[in-house]
Scaffold this active site. Structure first.
Site, PDB file in Angstrom:
ATOM      1  N   LEU A 116      40.389  42.939 -18.289  1.00 43.07           N
ATOM      2  CA  LEU A 116      40.688  41.506 -18.331  1.00 43.07           C
ATOM      3  C   LEU A 116      42.189  41.235 -18.395  1.00 43.07           C
ATOM      4  CD1 LEU A 116      37.943  40.098 -20.747  1.00 43.07           C
ATOM      5  CD2 LEU A 116      37.796  40.634 -18.315  1.00 43.07           C
ATOM      6  N   ASP A 155      39.166  35.205  -5.499  1.00 42.26           N
ATOM      7  CA  ASP A 155      38.213  35.850  -4.575  1.00 42.26           C
ATOM      8  C   ASP A 155      37.431  34.734  -3.885  1.00 42.26           C
ATOM      9  OD1 ASP A 155      38.750  38.658  -5.202  1.00 42.26           O
ATOM     10  OD2 ASP A 155      38.012  38.123  -7.175  1.00 42.26           O
ATOM     11  N   SER A 166      44.421  42.784 -11.533  1.00 45.39           N
ATOM     12  CA  SER A 166      44.571  44.030 -12.309  1.00 45.39           C
ATOM     13  C   SER A 166      45.207  45.121 -11.446  1.00 45.39           C
ATOM     14  CB  SER A 166      43.222  44.485 -12.871  1.00 45.39           C
ATOM     15  OG  SER A 166      42.206  44.217 -11.960  1.00 45.39           O
ATOM     16  N   GLN A 193      34.155  35.541  -2.167  1.00 41.26           N
ATOM     17  CA  GLN A 193      33.108  35.777  -3.167  1.00 41.26           C
ATOM     18  C   GLN A 193      32.561  34.444  -3.676  1.00 41.26           C
ATOM     19  OE1 GLN A 193      33.139  38.828  -6.421  1.00 41.26           O
ATOM     20  NE2 GLN A 193      33.914  37.193  -7.678  1.00 41.26           N
ATOM     21  N   GLY A 251      36.594  32.669 -10.105  1.00 36.23           N
ATOM     22  CA  GLY A 251      37.973  32.361  -9.744  1.00 36.23           C
ATOM     23  C   GLY A 251      38.119  32.144  -8.240  1.00 36.23           C
ATOM     24  N   HIS A 268      41.426  36.172 -16.017  1.00 38.77           N
ATOM     25  CA  HIS A 268      40.111  36.070 -16.668  1.00 38.77           C
ATOM     26  C   HIS A 268      40.170  35.128 -17.878  1.00 38.77           C
ATOM     27  CE1 HIS A 268      39.903  40.201 -14.830  1.00 38.77           C
ATOM     28  NE2 HIS A 268      38.752  39.709 -14.412  1.00 38.77           N
TER      29      HIS A 268
HETATM   30  O1  PAF Z   1      34.727  39.275  -9.434  1.00 43.26           O
HETATM   31  C1  PAF Z   1      34.231  40.200 -10.097  1.00 43.26           C
HETATM   32  O2  PAF Z   1      34.811  40.671 -11.079  1.00 43.26           O
HETATM   33  C2  PAF Z   1      32.893  40.787  -9.663  1.00 43.26           C
HETATM   34  O3  PAF Z   1      32.755  40.766  -8.283  1.00 43.26           O
HETATM   35  C3  PAF Z   1      31.693  40.123 -10.362  1.00 43.26           C
HETATM   36  C4  PAF Z   1      31.564  38.666  -9.944  1.00 43.26           C
HETATM   37  C5  PAF Z   1      31.840  40.226 -11.858  1.00 43.26           C
HETATM   38  C6  PAF Z   1      30.402  40.831  -9.943  1.00 43.26           C
HETATM   39  O4  PAF Z   1      30.424  42.178 -10.288  1.00 43.26           O
END
Ligand code: PAF
Length: 263
Positions: free
Chosen positions: A18, A134, A170, A137, A131, A22
């Site tokens: 973290l 990404d 990170s 994602q 976030g 985060h």
């Molecule tokens: O973004 C991340 O850290 C990962 O892709 C997640 C969403 C925790 C899934 O493992």
């Protein structure tokens, strides 16, 4: 530990290691509710190779302390067996899961969606925080919510940047001092491009800016329509410039919203 399913929980899924990015997600979650659950689970399904999985930083004690200090009320570190007790059905990330980050990391988004769906089943939160760093994602998680009609609100959190503009990650600590200096080319290129209101000019401005830095190897630099995640073809939609590439062998990602056209 048994995780409490509470309809009033805001959930922040993480893979640990973290940092301030985060912390900002956890703080945002805390503005929604007093029940903030943080999970720390290094998901084997989203790594393309076993070496990367083995090398992924694991710092559970400091992660717990950081999460609690940022406002988490529960920190959950599930085991692989808890998450994947039997054979799991992979969630297919579809066409968009194969572009951009998906092209560079085969199977990554299927693995990511599979764990996120599983985490949602186990925690049943009211909100989940992701976030914007990404962005692909985030897009795919929102699409999954719609596809499976899940009763969870996805809340997006803005990118946290270092004082010179580099998006926090990170991975940044793995850059050499020269690489770290060179990395500001990404946010600088994004700032220049996103201020423009002409897509063709914005695209060339971005690629030109990035190619001026010899230490940066670009993987992709594109302007996408946020509604489809496909290359934008109108300046009137909500568009975003996205970039990925390598410095010193470290993969760096960033993105920035295009300024809205004033009609
Ligand atoms: O973004 C991340 O850290 C990962 O892709 C997640 C969403 C925790 C899934 O493992």
């Amino acid at each position: 530990m048994t995780v409490l399913k509470q309809p009033t929980t805001a959930f922040v899924p993480t893979m640990g290691a973290l940092h301030a990015g985060h912390e900002s997600l956890i703080k945002l979650a805390r503005t929604l509710t007093d029940e903030v659950l943080v999970s720390i689970f290094v998901n084997p399904l989203q790594f393309e190779n076993v070496d990367d999985l083995a090398k992924y930083p694991r710092t559970p004690e400091s992660d717990k302390a950081i999460a609690l200090a940022a406002g988490a009320t529960q920190v959950w570190l599930p085991t692989v067996d808890e998450i994947y007790p039997e054979k799991v059905d992979l969630v297919d990330s579809g066409e968009i899961g194969k572009f951009f980050e998906g092209a560079a990391r085969t199977g990554h988004f299927d693995g990511m969606l599979t764990v996120v769906k599983r985490l949602f089943e186990l925690t049943a939160p009211r909100w989940a925080i992701f976030g914007e760093k990404d962005f692909q994602q985030l897009f795919l998680v929102k699409s999954m919510i719609t596809r499976f009609n899940l009763p969870i609100e996805i809340v997006s959190a803005p990118i946290i940047r270092e004082s010179d503009g580099l998006a926090m990650s990170s991975r940044n600590v793995r850059l050499s001092p020269e690489g770290r200096k060179a990395a500001i080319v990404i946010s600088q290129g994004l700032s220049k491009a996103t201020a423009l209101q002409d897509l063709a000019l914005a695209r060339t401005t971005l690629t030109d800016a990035l190619s001026n830095e010899p230490l940066f190897t670009v993987d992709y630099a594109e302007i996408i329509d946020e509604a489809t995640f496909l290359p934008a073809d109108s300046i009137e939609t909500n568009n975003r410039a996205i970039v990925a590439g390598w410095i010193n062998g470290v993969r760096l990602l960033d993105n920035m919203a295009m300024s809205r056209v004033s009609l």
